[in-house]
Motif scaffolding. Structure first.
Motif, PDB file in Angstrom:
ATOM      1  N   LEU A   1      95.259  43.101  45.728  1.00  0.00           N
ATOM      2  CA  LEU A   1      96.371  43.983  45.406  1.00  0.00           C
ATOM      3  C   LEU A   1      96.099  44.680  44.083  1.00  0.00           C
ATOM      4  CD1 LEU A   1      99.331  41.586  46.252  1.00  0.00           C
ATOM      5  CD2 LEU A   1      98.359  43.373  47.697  1.00  0.00           C
ATOM      6  N   ASP A   2      96.506  45.921  43.973  1.00  0.00           N
ATOM      7  CA  ASP A   2      96.353  46.666  42.718  1.00  0.00           C
ATOM      8  C   ASP A   2      97.602  46.465  41.865  1.00  0.00           C
ATOM      9  OD1 ASP A   2      93.840  47.726  43.054  1.00  0.00           O
ATOM     10  OD2 ASP A   2      94.567  49.492  44.114  1.00  0.00           O
ATOM     11  N   HIS A   3      97.489  45.599  40.885  1.00  0.00           N
ATOM     12  CA  HIS A   3      98.567  45.357  39.937  1.00  0.00           C
ATOM     13  C   HIS A   3      97.964  45.396  38.547  1.00  0.00           C
ATOM     14  CE1 HIS A   3     101.760  43.406  42.626  1.00  0.00           C
ATOM     15  NE2 HIS A   3     100.914  44.035  43.397  1.00  0.00           N
ATOM     16  N   GLU A   4      98.746  45.824  37.591  1.00  0.00           N
ATOM     17  CA  GLU A   4      98.253  45.881  36.219  1.00  0.00           C
ATOM     18  C   GLU A   4      97.935  44.491  35.675  1.00  0.00           C
ATOM     19  OE1 GLU A   4     100.943  48.031  33.762  1.00  0.00           O
ATOM     20  OE2 GLU A   4     100.923  49.784  35.059  1.00  0.00           O
ATOM     21  N   ASN A   5      98.662  43.478  36.128  1.00  0.00           N
ATOM     22  CA  ASN A   5      98.493  42.126  35.591  1.00  0.00           C
ATOM     23  C   ASN A   5      97.467  41.308  36.354  1.00  0.00           C
ATOM     24  OD1 ASN A   5     100.488  42.738  33.782  1.00  0.00           O
ATOM     25  ND2 ASN A   5     102.123  41.830  34.997  1.00  0.00           N
ATOM     26  N   SER A   6      96.845  41.840  37.403  1.00  0.00           N
ATOM     27  CA  SER A   6      95.921  41.023  38.193  1.00  0.00           C
ATOM     28  C   SER A   6      94.557  40.950  37.514  1.00  0.00           C
ATOM     29  CB  SER A   6      95.789  41.559  39.609  1.00  0.00           C
ATOM     30  OG  SER A   6      95.504  42.913  39.616  1.00  0.00           O
ATOM     31  N   SER A   7      93.968  39.773  37.580  1.00  0.00           N
ATOM     32  CA  SER A   7      92.644  39.558  37.015  1.00  0.00           C
ATOM     33  C   SER A   7      91.623  39.503  38.138  1.00  0.00           C
ATOM     34  CB  SER A   7      92.616  38.258  36.207  1.00  0.00           C
ATOM     35  OG  SER A   7      92.811  37.163  37.066  1.00  0.00           O
ATOM     36  N   PHE A   8      90.341  39.466  37.787  1.00  0.00           N
ATOM     37  CA  PHE A   8      89.278  39.447  38.791  1.00  0.00           C
ATOM     38  C   PHE A   8      89.319  38.184  39.635  1.00  0.00           C
ATOM     39  CE2 PHE A   8      84.912  38.353  40.034  1.00  0.00           C
ATOM     40  CZ  PHE A   8      84.666  39.427  40.871  1.00  0.00           C
ATOM     41  N   LEU A   9      89.500  37.037  39.010  1.00  0.00           N
ATOM     42  CA  LEU A   9      89.489  35.772  39.747  1.00  0.00           C
ATOM     43  C   LEU A   9      90.895  35.264  40.036  1.00  0.00           C
ATOM     44  CD1 LEU A   9      86.625  33.807  37.970  1.00  0.00           C
ATOM     45  CD2 LEU A   9      86.547  34.974  40.154  1.00  0.00           C
ATOM     46  N   PHE A  10      91.146  34.934  41.275  1.00  0.00           N
ATOM     47  CA  PHE A  10      92.299  34.161  41.740  1.00  0.00           C
ATOM     48  C   PHE A  10      93.646  34.873  41.780  1.00  0.00           C
ATOM     49  CE2 PHE A  10      89.239  31.032  40.093  1.00  0.00           C
ATOM     50  CZ  PHE A  10      88.882  30.501  41.304  1.00  0.00           C
ATOM     51  N   ALA A  11      93.904  35.893  41.003  1.00  0.00           N
ATOM     52  CA  ALA A  11      95.205  36.549  41.056  1.00  0.00           C
ATOM     53  C   ALA A  11      95.298  37.388  42.325  1.00  0.00           C
ATOM     54  CB  ALA A  11      95.397  37.417  39.826  1.00  0.00           C
ATOM     55  N   ASN A  12      96.291  37.136  43.128  1.00  0.00           N
ATOM     56  CA  ASN A  12      96.530  37.869  44.373  1.00  0.00           C
ATOM     57  C   ASN A  12      95.353  37.797  45.350  1.00  0.00           C
ATOM     58  OD1 ASN A  12      99.078  38.840  43.441  1.00  0.00           O
ATOM     59  ND2 ASN A  12      97.971  40.322  42.212  1.00  0.00           N
ATOM     60  N   SER A  13      94.570  36.742  45.287  1.00  0.00           N
ATOM     61  CA  SER A  13      93.427  36.619  46.195  1.00  0.00           C
ATOM     62  C   SER A  13      93.829  35.878  47.468  1.00  0.00           C
ATOM     63  CB  SER A  13      92.261  35.901  45.506  1.00  0.00           C
ATOM     64  OG  SER A  13      92.627  34.583  45.183  1.00  0.00           O
ATOM     65  N   ASN A  14      93.031  36.033  48.497  1.00  0.00           N
ATOM     66  CA  ASN A  14      93.307  35.421  49.789  1.00  0.00           C
ATOM     67  C   ASN A  14      92.889  33.958  49.823  1.00  0.00           C
ATOM     68  OD1 ASN A  14      94.252  37.750  51.081  1.00  0.00           O
ATOM     69  ND2 ASN A  14      92.172  38.455  51.422  1.00  0.00           N
ATOM     70  N   THR A  15      93.720  33.135  50.453  1.00  0.00           N
ATOM     71  CA  THR A  15      93.380  31.769  50.795  1.00  0.00           C
ATOM     72  C   THR A  15      93.739  31.593  52.257  1.00  0.00           C
ATOM     73  OG1 THR A  15      93.855  30.981  48.564  1.00  0.00           O
ATOM     74  CG2 THR A  15      93.751  29.330  50.302  1.00  0.00           C
ATOM     75  N   VAL A  16      92.758  31.187  53.067  1.00  0.00           N
ATOM     76  CA  VAL A  16      92.961  31.095  54.511  1.00  0.00           C
ATOM     77  C   VAL A  16      92.569  29.704  54.980  1.00  0.00           C
ATOM     78  CG1 VAL A  16      92.276  32.048  56.744  1.00  0.00           C
ATOM     79  CG2 VAL A  16      92.434  33.545  54.761  1.00  0.00           C
ATOM     80  N   PHE A  17      93.441  29.079  55.782  1.00  0.00           N
ATOM     81  CA  PHE A  17      93.151  27.814  56.432  1.00  0.00           C
ATOM     82  C   PHE A  17      93.025  28.098  57.922  1.00  0.00           C
ATOM     83  CE2 PHE A  17      94.512  23.882  58.551  1.00  0.00           C
ATOM     84  CZ  PHE A  17      93.591  23.009  58.016  1.00  0.00           C
ATOM     85  N   GLN A  18      91.939  27.654  58.547  1.00  0.00           N
ATOM     86  CA  GLN A  18      91.678  27.945  59.955  1.00  0.00           C
ATOM     87  C   GLN A  18      91.418  26.667  60.735  1.00  0.00           C
ATOM     88  OE1 GLN A  18      88.270  30.451  59.155  1.00  0.00           O
ATOM     89  NE2 GLN A  18      89.457  32.285  59.575  1.00  0.00           N
ATOM     90  N   ILE A  19      91.908  26.645  61.963  1.00  0.00           N
ATOM     91  CA  ILE A  19      91.636  25.571  62.915  1.00  0.00           C
ATOM     92  C   ILE A  19      91.071  26.236  64.157  1.00  0.00           C
ATOM     93  CG2 ILE A  19      92.634  23.742  64.333  1.00  0.00           C
ATOM     94  CD1 ILE A  19      94.878  23.543  62.267  1.00  0.00           C
TER      95      ILE A  19
END
Length: 83
Positions: free
Chosen positions: A55-73
């Motif tokens: 996401l493009d936000h002024e407060n987002s950093s390169f690592l972990f902010a607004n990043s995807n986490t997916v759990f798959q079965i």
């Protein structure tokens, strides 16, 4: 890596995100476990963690902010062809 009927896998991934609001690349790491019920049929679980903010936000950093986490079965069927 296989240990009897269990398998363990891990490694990097590169995904392409497309959509109306967001588009770009996601780089991250995935890992999981699988179990072979027979020589052709098995089940697996995995988790993927993206490192790039999607996401493009002024407060987002390169690592972990607004990043995807997916759990798959999943289930899989393999074709064991002889060479």
């Amino acid at each position: 890596m296989y240990i009897k009927n269990f398998n363990v896998f891990a490694g990097p991934f590169l995904d392409l995100a497309v959509g109306n609001n967001n588009a770009g690349l996601d780089l991250g790491f995935a890992g999981g476990l699988g179990y072979d019920l027979s020589k052709n049929l098995g089940f697996e679980v995995r988790i993927k963690k993206g490192f790039i903010s999607m996401l493009d936000h002024e407060n987002s950093s390169f690592l972990f902010a607004n990043s995807n986490t997916v759990f798959q079965i999943g289930a899989y069927y393999t074709f064991r062809f002889k060479k």
